[in-house]
Each structure stands twice: as structure tokens, then as C-alpha cells.
Design an enzyme around this catalytic site. Structure first.
Site, PDB file in Angstrom:
ATOM      1  N   ARG A  19       0.900   5.258  -1.664  1.00  0.00           N
ATOM      2  CA  ARG A  19       2.108   5.959  -1.173  1.00  0.00           C
ATOM      3  C   ARG A  19       3.393   5.273  -1.766  1.00  0.00           C
ATOM      4  O   ARG A  19       3.981   5.557  -2.598  1.00  0.00           O
ATOM      5  CB  ARG A  19       2.067   6.197   0.111  1.00  0.00           C
ATOM      6  CG  ARG A  19       3.015   7.309   0.755  1.00  0.00           C
ATOM      7  CD  ARG A  19       4.724   7.006   0.729  1.00  0.00           C
ATOM      8  NE  ARG A  19       4.826   5.872   1.393  1.00  0.00           N
ATOM      9  CZ  ARG A  19       5.931   4.993   1.653  1.00  0.00           C
ATOM     10  NH1 ARG A  19       6.965   5.377   0.969  1.00  0.00           N
ATOM     11  NH2 ARG A  19       5.989   4.035   2.544  1.00  0.00           N
ATOM     12  N   ASP A  20       3.870   4.163  -1.164  1.00  0.00           N
ATOM     13  CA  ASP A  20       5.186   3.389  -1.420  1.00  0.00           C
ATOM     14  C   ASP A  20       4.928   3.135  -2.887  1.00  0.00           C
ATOM     15  O   ASP A  20       6.104   3.236  -3.595  1.00  0.00           O
ATOM     16  CB  ASP A  20       5.212   2.350  -0.492  1.00  0.00           C
ATOM     17  CG  ASP A  20       6.659   1.670  -0.490  1.00  0.00           C
ATOM     18  OD1 ASP A  20       7.422   2.061  -1.156  1.00  0.00           O
ATOM     19  OD2 ASP A  20       6.640   0.913   0.402  1.00  0.00           O
ATOM     20  N   HIS A 213       6.726  -4.090   7.702  1.00  0.00           N
ATOM     21  CA  HIS A 213       6.823  -3.507   6.444  1.00  0.00           C
ATOM     22  C   HIS A 213       7.781  -4.213   5.303  1.00  0.00           C
ATOM     23  O   HIS A 213       8.936  -4.140   5.812  1.00  0.00           O
ATOM     24  CB  HIS A 213       6.988  -1.833   6.178  1.00  0.00           C
ATOM     25  CG  HIS A 213       7.167  -1.346   4.840  1.00  0.00           C
ATOM     26  ND1 HIS A 213       5.898  -0.420   4.513  1.00  0.00           N
ATOM     27  CD2 HIS A 213       7.873  -1.442   3.881  1.00  0.00           C
ATOM     28  CE1 HIS A 213       6.338  -0.136   3.296  1.00  0.00           C
ATOM     29  NE2 HIS A 213       7.427  -0.745   2.842  1.00  0.00           N
ATOM     30  N   HIS A 215       9.184  -6.375   1.843  1.00  0.00           N
ATOM     31  CA  HIS A 215       9.541  -5.948   0.543  1.00  0.00           C
ATOM     32  C   HIS A 215       9.550  -7.600   0.018  1.00  0.00           C
ATOM     33  O   HIS A 215      10.113  -8.392   0.784  1.00  0.00           O
ATOM     34  CB  HIS A 215      10.534  -5.126  -0.032  1.00  0.00           C
ATOM     35  CG  HIS A 215      10.172  -3.867   0.025  1.00  0.00           C
ATOM     36  ND1 HIS A 215      10.299  -2.854  -0.847  1.00  0.00           N
ATOM     37  CD2 HIS A 215       9.202  -2.943   1.034  1.00  0.00           C
ATOM     38  CE1 HIS A 215       9.834  -1.607  -0.515  1.00  0.00           C
ATOM     39  NE2 HIS A 215       9.213  -1.791   0.378  1.00  0.00           N
ATOM     40  N   CYS A 246      11.970   1.530  -3.205  1.00  0.00           N
ATOM     41  CA  CYS A 246      12.493   2.750  -2.717  1.00  0.00           C
ATOM     42  C   CYS A 246      13.634   3.321  -3.638  1.00  0.00           C
ATOM     43  O   CYS A 246      14.733   2.685  -4.035  1.00  0.00           O
ATOM     44  CB  CYS A 246      13.099   2.354  -1.445  1.00  0.00           C
ATOM     45  SG  CYS A 246      14.282   3.839  -0.685  1.00  0.00           S
ATOM     46  N   ASN A 255       6.822  -3.966  -2.611  1.00  0.00           N
ATOM     47  CA  ASN A 255       6.091  -4.495  -1.496  1.00  0.00           C
ATOM     48  C   ASN A 255       5.543  -5.631  -1.653  1.00  0.00           C
ATOM     49  O   ASN A 255       5.435  -6.409  -2.563  1.00  0.00           O
ATOM     50  CB  ASN A 255       5.109  -3.458  -1.288  1.00  0.00           C
ATOM     51  CG  ASN A 255       5.591  -1.996  -0.756  1.00  0.00           C
ATOM     52  OD1 ASN A 255       6.070  -2.058   0.227  1.00  0.00           O
ATOM     53  ND2 ASN A 255       5.567  -1.243  -1.626  1.00  0.00           N
TER      54      ASN A 255
HETATM   55 ZN    ZN Z   1       8.455  -0.075   1.177  1.00  0.00          ZN
END
Ligand code: ZN
Length: 315
Positions: A19-20, A213, A215, A246, A255
Site C-alpha cells: 500500500r504505502d 509507522h 519513515h 507520501c 518507510n
Molecule cells: Zn508511510
């Protein structure tokens, strides 16, 4: 309800690359490659995966096949299949697809919220409340997590006050969210801040404090995860090869690398349930599906130390 960690595991690593990662790169991975990548992640022992976003394909063509990807992931046993939903419409589609868990991004930064979803934070809390009502009516066993983006700072607004993060977390719990995690969307966090804010979050919402979460934008991803662990966090988002960023936070990249994070915990004797050698093999289908894309990870490049065995024997 809080994320359930199977008993032998010390930490739950939630793989968010599909996803990310995939929504942050320009190329679109073909569906067949996504399915092969998911198979490889599952084979390594990953127990939770964020497989995609339920967003209009016009906005994110990378996620146009999300329903098919969910269907494939659900056929693999023993892991939690999670999808990101930005609004009620996305939640309807994700629940219809049968996902195990929903994750909703809500920005701590007022400026990021408007730029990212064109809603104020208060409007997002109201949207989350509508999603909770839908879940309660149609799929009461599906937990809802909020990943609070820009909780540690925002490229648009700058600093985000701890009090704002805690206010928003308690509002989200008030409307029925099961877990609130904190995201360093823009890679601005430092370990002292991470420890302080997660301790404060736990004091504010107790066991509903969720995942970290992080980065790796400024190289502090692992240090921030360790600080979060020391503050009691036991679920960590990471992405294979450090894929991701993002699109609405200019300059934010990468990430925390799943391979390096798993190595750190396993070397400390903290079980992840993930087999590192098999995890490294999951890089091949990722690269095959995104030819030429930069991926990261120091542990896969260096290899495992001589005589390394996973678990407490290394401590
Ligand atoms: Zn992220």
C-alpha cells in the site's frame, strides 16, 4: 480491540509496502506481480499486511486492482489482511471485499489534512464516526485502526504540538476507533520525541494506543522504532526494501525497511515470527514488478552475520 499478537511473538511487523510503497512510486505494478510479491511476503511469516487502498482509480491508478489483490491475500491463511480507506465510500468497498481490518489515515496537522483529503481534522473525525457506524452495522468483527499521519511534524505546517495529537487521539477513540497509531509521514521524528509521544498516547487512550509507522527519511527509522518499543509499542509498520513515502508530503521518502527492522528485533532476541532468509527472497518479486525502482535495506546487502540464528540465542 487491540491488535492480537500471537503468543510466541514479541512484536508484530505489519508490512505496508503493497500500500504505502506502491502508491508512492510512479510506476504501477502489474496485478500478477503484486500477487507473487504477496505470496513471498506471506511465506516469510509476515502476519499482517496492508494490501492496498480503496480509493478511486482516477486518483491512484496503482490501486485500481485492489479488490482482486484483497481476494488473493484472503486466500492465504494465517495473516491479517488490512486495507486503507480514506472515507466512507472506501470503507464500503473494503468491507464488501471482505478485509479483516481497516486502517484510516487522519492527519494531526491541520494543513496536511486539508492538503491530503480536503477536510479539516474535525470533519475527518466525523467521517471516521460514519465508518465506525457502518462497521458496527455490517461487519462488527472488523477492527478499525487510525494511523495518525504527520504526528511528529509536517512539511507544510512545521511542528505539530503533542497536545494536538493527544486531543485528536481521544476524539477518535470517543467515536469508536479500536486503535490509534502514530505515523512519521514526513520523516521528522527523533527517538526522544517518539518515546515521549507514545508514552503520552498510552496515558491518554490506554491499550488503544497502536502501531508505530516510521519513515527513514533522515536515517532515524530504526532508532525511532526502538524508542517506540521502549515506550511499550508492539506493532510496527515497515515496508520491504523501504519502498514508500507520501505523495502529499514533498521530500518524504522511504518507510522503515522491513528486513532491517526484523533483523534488529531478532538480533535482540525479540521474536517477529518472520524468517529473514525467506524475507530477503521477497525482494525478487518486488524488483521484478517494479523494474529500475530503487529499493533499500542494509541487512540484505550485508547478509546475516556468521552463525546468526533468530531469537534469544543472539542476546
Ligand atoms: Zn508511510
Amino acid at each position: 480491540m487491540a491488535t492480537v499478537i500471537p503468543p510466541p511473538l514479541g512484536v508484530l511487523i505489519s508490512e505496508v509496502g503493497p500500500r504505502d510503497g506502491l502508491q508512492s512510486v510512479a510506476a504501477t505494478m502489474a496485478t500478477a506481480h503484486k500477487l507473487r510479491w504477496l505470496d513471498a511476503l506471506h511465506a516469510s511469516g509476515i502476519r499482517e499486511v496492508e494490501v492496498g487502498s480503496f480509493v478511486p482509480p482516477k486518483l491512484l491508478p496503482q490501486m485500481a486492482d485492489v479488490a482482486e489483490v484483497v481476494r488473493h491475500a484472503l486466500a492465504l491463511p494465517g495473516w491479517t489482511v488490512m486495507a486503507l480507506v480514506p472515507n466512507l465510500r472506501g470503507a464500503e468497498a473494503a468491507l464488501a471485499a471482505g478485509v479483516h481490518k481497516l486502517t484510516i489515515p487522519v492527519s494531526a496537522s491541520a494543513a496536511h489534512s486539508l492538503a491530503n483529503v480536503r477536510k479539516t481534522r474535525e470533519e475527518m473525525v466525523a467521517e471516521v464516526a460514519r465508518i465506525v457506524a457502518l462497521r458496527n452495522a455490517t461487519a462488527p468483527a472488523v477492527p478499525i485502526e487510525v494511523g495518525m499521519s504527520t504526528a511528529f511534524g509536517c512539511t507544510l505546517q512545521g511542528a505539530v504540538a503533542d497536545a494536538e495529537v493527544l486531543w485528536l487521539a481521544s476524539e477518535l477513540v470517543r467515536v469508536g476507533v479500536d486503535e490509534v497509531g502514530l505515523s512519521d509521514t514526513t520523516g521528522m521524528a527523533n527517538p526522544a520525541q517518539v518515546r515521549r509521544l507514545f508514552l503520552a498516547l498510552r496515558a491518554e487512550i490506554g491499550s488503544k494506543a497502536g502501531a508505530a509507522h516510521m519513515h527513514n527519511t533522515r536515517g532515524l527509522g530504526l532508532a525511532n522504532c526502538l524508542a517506540a518499543y521502549e515506550a511499550g509499542v508492539r506493532t510496527f509498520d515497515a515496508s520491504l526494501g523501504g519502498l514508500g513515502g507520501c505523495p502529499y508530503a514533498p521530500g518524504a521518502s522511504g518507510n522503515v525497511v522491513t528486513e532491517d527492522l526484523v533483523f534488529m528485533f531478532e538480533a535482540m532476541g525479540i521474536a517477529t515470527g518472520i524468517d529473514l532468509a525467506t524475507l530477503f527472497q521477497a525482494r525478487a518479486p518486488l524488483l521484478a514488478g517494479l523494474p529500475g525502482e530503487a529499493i533499500y535495506g542494509m541487512t540484505p546487502e550485508a547478509g546475516l552475520p556468521k552463525n546468526f540464528t533468530q531469537g534469544s540465542q543472539n542476546v
